[in-house]
Enzyme design. Structure first.
Site: not given
Ligand code: NAD
Length: 352
Positions: A187, A219, A243
C-alpha cells in the site's frame, strides 16, 4: 538419500489425514529409493492431556533436529475453555518461533475436475488456476508495538530491510521454478513501510533478471483476484495483507480440504500442514479429505528436499484420482464416487 521428518498428527482429523500422508510418503520412498525416517511427536490438545503443555520441550527438540516437520491439525472443543496462552494453538506459534519460520507459502490450485467447486464463473477460471501466495510471517503489524492510551488504541506496521529482503528472495526463488512472474502487493501510496517494501523488493529483483516483477496496491490485488485471477502466479506480501489475500485466493478453489501450506525459515527446513483445522464435527468418522495434507507432504519434498519429480508424482496422482471421479464428502458432487479418508489415500497411492 535419507531424510528425517518430525511428524505431529495432533488432534481430531489431524491424526487421520497424517496417517494417509505418511502412507503416501512411504510409497514415494520405495518407488524412488529414498528413506524417510519418521519420528512421531505430540503437540496440541493431546500434548496438553499427556504433558500439561501444548508444545513439550522434547517435541520442539525433535523438530529442530529434523529436516522437515509434517503437522496435521491441533485443537478441539475439549480444550476450548482454556485461557488463550494455554490453548493447543499455542503449539503452532511455538513451532514457528522455535524453528525461525518467516515465510508462509499458500498455493491455491484449482484442479480441472473440481472447477464447479469454485465460486467464480468458468470463463474467469479458464482451464485451471495455480497461484501461490508468499506471506511474510514474523513481522509487520501483528508483531509491532501496540497499546491503548486514553480514548485511543494503536498498532504499528514495521519492517526492516533484512526482513523484506529475505521474504522477497523466497518469492523470487519460487518464481524461477514456475512462470517467472512475481506480483508484490503493498500500500505504497499511503504507508511508509510499504514504500520501503517496494524499494527493497525492486533491489532484490535485480538479482533475478529472468523474473518479471509487478507492484500492486492491496485493494487492487483483492479486486483482481476475483476479476482476473489468471494474471497471478507468485504473490509476495506482508504479514497482514498476506493473511487476507491467501484466504481470498484459496477460496477461489473451493474446499478447505484441498488447501496445503508450508512455512519456511532461512535453512531449507520447513513445516508443512493443511490450512484446515481439526474438524471436530467429522473427526473419527473416516470422512476427512486427506488431499490438503498429502499435497502439503508434496510441498515438503519440493521445497525442503528439492525432490521436484517426486512432488510432481504425488500432485499428478491426486489429479488422476479426481479425474477418475473419486470424492470425499466435502468435494462431492452428483454422479461422482464417494470415498472415505482411507480409500482416498489408497487410491492416490495406487496412482503413484
Ligand atoms: P476446521 O478447519 O477444523 O473446520 C471447518 C469446517 O471445514 C468443518 O465443517 C470441517 O468439517 C470442515 N473441514 C475442515 N477440514 C476438512 C477436511 N480435511 N475434509 C473435510 N472437511 C473438512 O475449522 P474450525 O471448525 O474453525 O476449527 C476446529 C478446531 O481446529 C478448533 O479447535 C480450531 O482452533 C482448530 N484449528 C486448528 C488449525 C491448525 O491446527 N492449523 C487451523 C484452524 C483451526
Amino acid at each position: 538419500m535419507k531424510y528425517n521428518i518430525a511428524v505431529i498428527p495432533g488432534d481430531g482429523i489431524g491424526r487421520e489425514v497424517v496417517e494417509q500422508a505418511v502412507k503416501v510418503l512411504k510409497a514415494v520412498g520405495s518407488k524412488y529409493g529414498h528413506i524417510f525416517e519418521l519420528t512421531e511427536v505430540d503437540a496440541g490438545g493431546c500434548a496438553i492431556d499427556k504433558y500439561g503443555v501444548a508444545l513439550p520441550e522434547e517435541t520442539l527438540e525433535v523438530c529442530k533436529k529434523s529436516d522437515a516437520v509434517l503437522l496435521g491439525a491441533v485443537g478441539g472443543p475439549k480444550w476450548d475453555t482454556l485461557p488463550g496462552s494455554e490453548r493447543p494453538e499455542q503449539a503452532l506459534l511455538g513451532l514457528r518461533k522455535g524453528l525461525g519460520l518467516f515465510a508462509n507459502l499458500r498455493p491455491a490450485v484449482l484442479h480441472n475436475a473440481l472447477k464447479e467447486a469454485s465460486p467464480l464463473k468458468p470463463e474467469i477460471i479458464g482451464e485451471s488456476l495455480d497461484i501461490i501466495v508468499v506471506r511474510e510471517l514474523t513481522g509487520g503489524i501483528y508483531f509491532g508495538d501496540r497499546g491503548r492510551s486514553g480514548n485511543y488504541a494503536y498498532d504499528t506496521e514495521k519492517y526492516s530491510i533484512e526482513e523484506v529482503e529475505r521474504i522477497a528472495r523466497v518469492a523470487f526463488d519460487i518464481a524461477i521454478k514456475r512462470k517467472k512472474k512475481v506480483v508484490s502487493v503493498d500500500k505504497a501510496n499511503i504507508l511508509e513501510s510499504s514504500r520501503l517494501w517496494r524499494e527493497v523488493v525492486e533491489r532484490v529483483a535485480e538479482e533475478y533478471p529472468e523474473v518479471t516483477l509487478e507492484h500492486m496496491y492491496v485493494d487492487n490485488a483483492a479486486m483482481q483476484l476475483v476479476r482476473n485471477p489468471k494474471q497471478f502466479d507468485v504473490i509476495v506480501t506482508s504479514n497482514m495483507f498476506g493473511d487476507i489475500l491467501s484466504d481470498e485466493a484459496s477460496m477461489l478453489t473451493g474446499s478447505i480440504g484441498m488447501l496445503p501450506s508450508a512455512s519456511l525459515g532461512t535453512d531449507r527446513r520447513g513445516m508443512y500442514e493443511p490450512v484446515h483445522g481439526s474438524a471436530p464435527d467429522i473427526a473419527g468418522q473416516d470422512k476427512a479429505n486427506p488431499i490438503a495434507m498429502i499435497i502439503s507432504a508434496a510441498m515438503m519434498l519440493r521445497y525442503s528436499f528439492d525432490l521436484a519429480e517426486e512432488a510432481d508424482a504425488i500432485e499428478k496422482a491426486v489429479g488422476s484420482v479426481l479425474d477418475q471421479g473419486y470424492r470425499t464428502g466435502d468435494i462431492m458432487s452428483p454422479g461422482m464416487k464417494l470415498v472415505g479418508t482411507n480409500e482416498m489415500g489408497e487410491r492416490i497411492i495406487d496412482n503413484i
